[in-house]
Scaffold this motif. Structure first.
Motif, PDB file in Angstrom:
ATOM      1  N   SER A  45      12.524   0.848   3.401  1.00  7.66           N
ATOM      2  CA  SER A  45      12.360   2.199   2.859  1.00  7.66           C
ATOM      3  C   SER A  45      12.612   2.228   1.358  1.00  7.66           C
ATOM      4  O   SER A  45      11.830   2.802   0.590  1.00  7.66           O
ATOM      5  CB  SER A  45      13.316   3.160   3.578  1.00  7.66           C
ATOM      6  N   ARG A  46      13.689   1.584   0.928  1.00  7.30           N
ATOM      7  CA  ARG A  46      14.029   1.572  -0.501  1.00  7.30           C
ATOM      8  C   ARG A  46      12.998   0.789  -1.317  1.00  7.30           C
ATOM      9  O   ARG A  46      12.565   1.230  -2.391  1.00  7.30           O
ATOM     10  CB  ARG A  46      15.426   0.968  -0.702  1.00  7.30           C
ATOM     11  N   ALA A  91      10.290   2.356  -4.102  1.00  4.14           N
ATOM     12  CA  ALA A  91      10.277   1.898  -5.495  1.00  4.14           C
ATOM     13  C   ALA A  91       8.878   1.465  -5.915  1.00  4.14           C
ATOM     14  O   ALA A  91       8.430   1.762  -7.025  1.00  4.14           O
ATOM     15  CB  ALA A  91      11.261   0.756  -5.682  1.00  4.14           C
ATOM     16  N   ALA A  92       8.175   0.784  -5.024  1.00  8.80           N
ATOM     17  CA  ALA A  92       6.828   0.308  -5.343  1.00  8.80           C
ATOM     18  C   ALA A  92       5.833   1.454  -5.454  1.00  8.80           C
ATOM     19  O   ALA A  92       4.955   1.450  -6.324  1.00  8.80           O
ATOM     20  CB  ALA A  92       6.364  -0.694  -4.291  1.00  8.80           C
ATOM     21  N   LEU A  93       5.970   2.433  -4.583  1.00  9.28           N
ATOM     22  CA  LEU A  93       5.049   3.567  -4.571  1.00  9.28           C
ATOM     23  C   LEU A  93       5.385   4.605  -5.638  1.00  9.28           C
ATOM     24  O   LEU A  93       4.525   5.366  -6.073  1.00  9.28           O
ATOM     25  CB  LEU A  93       5.054   4.257  -3.199  1.00  9.28           C
ATOM     26  N   GLY A  94       6.663   4.658  -6.014  1.00  6.32           N
ATOM     27  CA  GLY A  94       7.092   5.675  -6.961  1.00  6.32           C
ATOM     28  C   GLY A  94       7.326   7.018  -6.312  1.00  6.32           C
ATOM     29  O   GLY A  94       7.454   8.039  -6.989  1.00  6.32           O
ATOM     30  N   ASN A  95       7.405   7.055  -4.997  1.00  5.84           N
ATOM     31  CA  ASN A  95       7.757   8.282  -4.271  1.00  5.84           C
ATOM     32  C   ASN A  95       8.470   7.926  -2.979  1.00  5.84           C
ATOM     33  O   ASN A  95       8.524   6.754  -2.603  1.00  5.84           O
ATOM     34  CB  ASN A  95       6.517   9.153  -4.000  1.00  5.84           C
ATOM     35  N   ASP A  96       9.013   8.927  -2.314  1.00  9.51           N
ATOM     36  CA  ASP A  96       9.870   8.688  -1.161  1.00  9.51           C
ATOM     37  C   ASP A  96       9.089   8.176   0.046  1.00  9.51           C
ATOM     38  O   ASP A  96       8.132   8.801   0.490  1.00  9.51           O
ATOM     39  CB  ASP A  96      10.601   9.988  -0.798  1.00  9.51           C
ATOM     40  N   TYR A  97       9.506   7.032   0.536  1.00  9.62           N
ATOM     41  CA  TYR A  97       8.945   6.445   1.745  1.00  9.62           C
ATOM     42  C   TYR A  97      10.098   6.400   2.737  1.00  9.62           C
ATOM     43  O   TYR A  97      10.944   5.513   2.689  1.00  9.62           O
ATOM     44  CB  TYR A  97       8.414   5.048   1.432  1.00  9.62           C
ATOM     45  N   THR A  98      10.152   7.379   3.616  1.00  6.20           N
ATOM     46  CA  THR A  98      11.325   7.603   4.447  1.00  6.20           C
ATOM     47  C   THR A  98      11.556   6.489   5.466  1.00  6.20           C
ATOM     48  O   THR A  98      10.663   5.687   5.764  1.00  6.20           O
ATOM     49  CB  THR A  98      11.206   8.931   5.210  1.00  6.20           C
ATOM     50  N   SER A  99      12.761   6.482   6.010  1.00  7.26           N
ATOM     51  CA  SER A  99      13.117   5.494   7.038  1.00  7.26           C
ATOM     52  C   SER A  99      12.233   5.639   8.267  1.00  7.26           C
ATOM     53  O   SER A  99      11.879   4.648   8.914  1.00  7.26           O
ATOM     54  CB  SER A  99      14.589   5.663   7.435  1.00  7.26           C
ATOM     55  N   LYS A 100      11.849   6.867   8.584  1.00  7.93           N
ATOM     56  CA  LYS A 100      10.976   7.091   9.740  1.00  7.93           C
ATOM     57  C   LYS A 100       9.615   6.442   9.504  1.00  7.93           C
ATOM     58  O   LYS A 100       9.065   5.775  10.389  1.00  7.93           O
ATOM     59  CB  LYS A 100      10.803   8.584  10.007  1.00  7.93           C
ATOM     60  N   THR A 114      -0.232  -0.582  -8.606  1.00  8.30           N
ATOM     61  CA  THR A 114       0.624  -0.392  -7.436  1.00  8.30           C
ATOM     62  C   THR A 114       0.750  -1.689  -6.655  1.00  8.30           C
ATOM     63  O   THR A 114       1.839  -2.055  -6.197  1.00  8.30           O
ATOM     64  CB  THR A 114       0.056   0.715  -6.518  1.00  8.30           C
ATOM     65  N   TYR A 115      -0.342  -2.404  -6.521  1.00  7.67           N
ATOM     66  CA  TYR A 115      -0.324  -3.690  -5.821  1.00  7.67           C
ATOM     67  C   TYR A 115       0.659  -4.649  -6.489  1.00  7.67           C
ATOM     68  O   TYR A 115       1.449  -5.309  -5.814  1.00  7.67           O
ATOM     69  CB  TYR A 115      -1.723  -4.292  -5.804  1.00  7.67           C
ATOM     70  N   GLN A 116       0.651  -4.692  -7.809  1.00 10.38           N
ATOM     71  CA  GLN A 116       1.549  -5.587  -8.537  1.00 10.38           C
ATOM     72  C   GLN A 116       3.011  -5.166  -8.383  1.00 10.38           C
ATOM     73  O   GLN A 116       3.911  -6.017  -8.350  1.00 10.38           O
ATOM     74  CB  GLN A 116       1.163  -5.634 -10.022  1.00 10.38           C
ATOM     75  N   LYS A 117       3.262  -3.866  -8.272  1.00 15.31           N
ATOM     76  CA  LYS A 117       4.633  -3.387  -8.054  1.00 15.31           C
ATOM     77  C   LYS A 117       5.166  -3.904  -6.723  1.00 15.31           C
ATOM     78  O   LYS A 117       6.335  -4.268  -6.607  1.00 15.31           O
ATOM     79  CB  LYS A 117       4.679  -1.859  -8.091  1.00 15.31           C
ATOM     80  N   PHE A 118       4.309  -3.939  -5.710  1.00 13.98           N
ATOM     81  CA  PHE A 118       4.712  -4.464  -4.407  1.00 13.98           C
ATOM     82  C   PHE A 118       5.043  -5.955  -4.496  1.00 13.98           C
ATOM     83  O   PHE A 118       5.905  -6.448  -3.780  1.00 13.98           O
ATOM     84  CB  PHE A 118       3.601  -4.251  -3.370  1.00 13.98           C
ATOM     85  N   GLN A 119       4.358  -6.662  -5.399  1.00 15.02           N
ATOM     86  CA  GLN A 119       4.550  -8.105  -5.507  1.00 15.02           C
ATOM     87  C   GLN A 119       5.852  -8.489  -6.205  1.00 15.02           C
ATOM     88  O   GLN A 119       6.310  -9.637  -6.100  1.00 15.02           O
ATOM     89  CB  GLN A 119       3.371  -8.737  -6.265  1.00 15.02           C
ATOM     90  N   THR A 120       6.459  -7.556  -6.932  1.00 13.17           N
ATOM     91  CA  THR A 120       7.660  -7.880  -7.713  1.00 13.17           C
ATOM     92  C   THR A 120       8.929  -7.949  -6.871  1.00 13.17           C
ATOM     93  O   THR A 120       9.959  -8.431  -7.343  1.00 13.17           O
ATOM     94  CB  THR A 120       7.870  -6.842  -8.833  1.00 13.17           C
ATOM     95  N   ASP A 121       8.880  -7.464  -5.629  1.00  8.02           N
ATOM     96  CA  ASP A 121      10.055  -7.471  -4.752  1.00  8.02           C
ATOM     97  C   ASP A 121       9.687  -8.154  -3.441  1.00  8.02           C
ATOM     98  O   ASP A 121       8.629  -7.864  -2.863  1.00  8.02           O
ATOM     99  CB  ASP A 121      10.526  -6.031  -4.490  1.00  8.02           C
ATOM    100  N   SER A 122      10.529  -9.056  -2.970  1.00  9.39           N
ATOM    101  CA  SER A 122      10.201  -9.828  -1.771  1.00  9.39           C
ATOM    102  C   SER A 122      10.069  -8.954  -0.531  1.00  9.39           C
ATOM    103  O   SER A 122       9.212  -9.195   0.333  1.00  9.39           O
ATOM    104  CB  SER A 122      11.253 -10.910  -1.528  1.00  9.39           C
TER     105      SER A 122
END
Length: 204
Positions: free
Chosen positions: A47-48, A52-61, A103-111
């Motif tokens: 979720s966290r 961070a990658a999307l720049g908006n809240d991606y909830t636990s659900k 956005t794709y590159q933001k996802f790549q920066t965190d494992s």
């Protein structure tokens, strides 16, 4: 549009998979999918990282719903020996974020976010291939619909249990309005409290 693809900005349809009961997990487990456990810690990290990658809240659900779907797709992929190449995964991953390179590159920066997006992409490719398509059909609704039906049929033998705190797995996502007995009892208590708090005639 599904929770996953609405959150990630893609236009392909997510598979609709059968659900399980809202019981059967132990403390620390958010869900169990065909014997594979998804921990609460894993859900929180996902979720966290995705937020961070999307720049908006991606909830636990949302995170748990997609993690469950990823595990289901992986198990079906293994059972049916469906090959998915690294190039296909990359193409599907970019499609899943709407083709947005930043956005794709933001996802790549965190494992964590990178692994999550790759799992999402793999599950989409499994769906496409079950529908008789290839990486060229990521946007083909007819192929996706056919693949969705095949995924749903293939998942019938896979049990999914979700911890009551999250809700219940229904039609490919977490339904937080359905929970365990504790939540139902809480609703009853709330109803009684509201009833006793109603002003008598002439008050207020």
């Amino acid at each position: 549009m599904s929770t996953r693809l609405r959150a990630l900005g893609a236009v392909v349809a997510m598979v609709l998979l059968t659900g399980g009961c809202a019981a059967g997990t132990h403390p620390g487990a958010a869900a169990v999918v065909g014997g594979t456990e998804i921990s609460i810690n894993q859900v929180d990290k996902t979720s966290r990282a995705v937020s961070a990658a999307l720049g908006n809240d991606y909830t636990s659900k949302f995170a748990l719903s997609d993690l469950v779907t990823n595990v289901l797709a992986a198990q079906i992929q293994q059972e049916k020996s469906i090959p998915v190449s690294a190039a296909e995964t990359a193409a599907a991953a970019k499609s899943a974020v709407g083709g947005d390179e930043a956005t794709y590159q933001k996802f790549q920066t965190d494992s964590v976010s990178k692994d999550f997006l790759n799992a999402v992409a793999t599950s989409v490719m499994v769906t496409v291939k079950l529908g008789g398509g290839t990486v060229q059909n990521l946007q083909d609704q007819a192929v996706l619909q056919k693949g969705t039906l095949a995924m749903r049929d293939a998942s019938k033998s896979i049990d999914v249990t979700v911890a009551p705190r999250f809700g219940q797995w229904t039609d490919g996502q977490i339904n937080s309005t359905i929970s365990g007995s504790l939540s139902k009892e809480s609703d009853q208590t709330k109803a009684k409290r509201e009833a006793t708090a109603t002003p008598e005639p002439g008050q207020g």
